[in-house]
Design a protein around this motif. Sequence first.
Motif, PDB file in Angstrom:
ATOM      1  N   ARG A 145      -2.704 -71.655 -64.346  1.00 19.84           N
ATOM      2  CA  ARG A 145      -1.285 -71.922 -64.099  1.00 19.84           C
ATOM      3  C   ARG A 145      -1.027 -72.730 -62.826  1.00 19.84           C
ATOM      4  O   ARG A 145       0.130 -72.932 -62.460  1.00 19.84           O
ATOM      5  N   HIS A 148       1.617 -75.404 -62.906  1.00 20.90           N
ATOM      6  CA  HIS A 148       2.914 -75.049 -63.493  1.00 20.90           C
ATOM      7  C   HIS A 148       3.951 -74.814 -62.408  1.00 20.90           C
ATOM      8  O   HIS A 148       3.624 -74.417 -61.286  1.00 20.90           O
ATOM      9  N   GLU A 152       8.239 -72.040 -65.392  1.00 22.80           N
ATOM     10  CA  GLU A 152       7.344 -71.946 -66.553  1.00 22.80           C
ATOM     11  C   GLU A 152       6.549 -70.640 -66.568  1.00 22.80           C
ATOM     12  O   GLU A 152       5.718 -70.436 -67.435  1.00 22.80           O
ATOM     13  N   LEU A 153       6.822 -69.753 -65.610  1.00 24.95           N
ATOM     14  CA  LEU A 153       6.072 -68.512 -65.471  1.00 24.95           C
ATOM     15  C   LEU A 153       6.959 -67.305 -65.766  1.00 24.95           C
ATOM     16  O   LEU A 153       8.174 -67.353 -65.590  1.00 24.95           O
ATOM     17  N   SER A 154       6.324 -66.208 -66.176  1.00 28.84           N
ATOM     18  CA  SER A 154       7.050 -64.947 -66.319  1.00 28.84           C
ATOM     19  C   SER A 154       7.348 -64.376 -64.939  1.00 28.84           C
ATOM     20  O   SER A 154       6.796 -64.830 -63.923  1.00 28.84           O
ATOM     21  N   GLY A 155       8.188 -63.340 -64.901  1.00 26.05           N
ATOM     22  CA  GLY A 155       8.500 -62.714 -63.621  1.00 26.05           C
ATOM     23  C   GLY A 155       7.269 -62.143 -62.954  1.00 26.05           C
ATOM     24  O   GLY A 155       7.073 -62.297 -61.738  1.00 26.05           O
ATOM     25  N   GLY A 156       6.414 -61.492 -63.746  1.00 26.00           N
ATOM     26  CA  GLY A 156       5.188 -60.940 -63.181  1.00 26.00           C
ATOM     27  C   GLY A 156       4.272 -62.008 -62.621  1.00 26.00           C
ATOM     28  O   GLY A 156       3.664 -61.833 -61.561  1.00 26.00           O
ATOM     29  N   GLN A 157       4.187 -63.136 -63.313  1.00 25.19           N
ATOM     30  CA  GLN A 157       3.359 -64.243 -62.818  1.00 25.19           C
ATOM     31  C   GLN A 157       3.940 -64.839 -61.541  1.00 25.19           C
ATOM     32  O   GLN A 157       3.196 -65.180 -60.614  1.00 25.19           O
ATOM     33  N   GLN A 158       5.260 -64.956 -61.489  1.00 25.59           N
ATOM     34  CA  GLN A 158       5.886 -65.478 -60.273  1.00 25.59           C
ATOM     35  C   GLN A 158       5.605 -64.564 -59.078  1.00 25.59           C
ATOM     36  O   GLN A 158       5.336 -65.044 -57.967  1.00 25.59           O
ATOM     37  N   LEU A 183      11.044 -56.644 -61.961  1.00 23.62           N
ATOM     38  CA  LEU A 183       9.963 -56.704 -62.945  1.00 23.62           C
ATOM     39  C   LEU A 183      10.064 -55.560 -63.948  1.00 23.62           C
ATOM     40  O   LEU A 183      10.595 -54.491 -63.639  1.00 23.62           O
ATOM     41  N   ASP A 184       9.504 -55.786 -65.138  1.00 25.54           N
ATOM     42  CA  ASP A 184       9.430 -54.706 -66.119  1.00 25.54           C
ATOM     43  C   ASP A 184       8.314 -53.743 -65.715  1.00 25.54           C
ATOM     44  O   ASP A 184       7.554 -53.987 -64.771  1.00 25.54           O
ATOM     45  N   SER A 187       4.626 -55.193 -65.698  1.00 24.60           N
ATOM     46  CA  SER A 187       4.417 -56.155 -64.609  1.00 24.60           C
ATOM     47  C   SER A 187       4.456 -55.453 -63.257  1.00 24.60           C
ATOM     48  O   SER A 187       3.687 -55.788 -62.348  1.00 24.60           O
TER      49      SER A 187
END
Length: 254
Positions: A145, A148, A152-158, A183-184, A187
């Motif tokens: 990533r 990216h 373009e990222l999910s919340g967990g990735q951010q 986060l969920d 994540s």
Amino acid sequence: MFTTPNDEAAVVAFREVGKSYGTEATVVHALRDVSVDIRRGEFTAIMGPSGSGKSTFMNVAAGLDDVTTGGVFLAGQPLHAMDDTARTILRRQHVGFVFQSFNLVPTLTVAENVLLPFELAGRSVTPQQRTWIDHLVHVLGLAARVDHKPAELSGGQQQRVAIARALASRPAIIFADEPTGNLDTRSSSEVLQLMRSAATEYGQTIAMVSHDPIAASFADRVLVLADGRVVADHGRMSPQQISQLLLTAEGVPA
């Protein structure tokens, strides 16, 4: 008169710290005579009811706010005796931040966001630091990533990017302000486990402000504030034990 800490294990040291806001007629005491150390290599959760002084504690510890009385030492340096410029330089050298809202720059790639602290400090990345950053990106699952943008990222990735950015320069301490608030559940658990691993595997000092007993259960130590004072200081606890502790701090029978 408070004494200067001589224990190298203390990354942050509060000595008889008081912080108040407002005028004499409407004064609010956010912190009252707080003396406590944040120890090197520990993951510390800072908790307490709304208005207990958690956010003020973090802001004062990071040199984002002045104390009214007492002294605060960060990486052995007296924050209370520094001007804004000196505190800013000290933060760039010794502090990383992870926020609830990620605070990534939307126009920068993952790789560019991770390197941002070096850019802001005007420092080039050494070969050793590059190796460390590449390791972080791999361990945090971001290798695919790096080119990216945050959108373009999910919340967990951010949030993983934010953690990589905070760890990149190997700061003396990372302050995390409700890092899993957006986060969920899955994540959140992944991010908290990553932070715990940073402390246990890499000796990273982390101070996390949180209202969540589950999040705090990942920490080595739980500090509870109430009415601006430290009212509890415990080792690692279960979410149930932390919930009981918070109820007691709020004056609710356990």
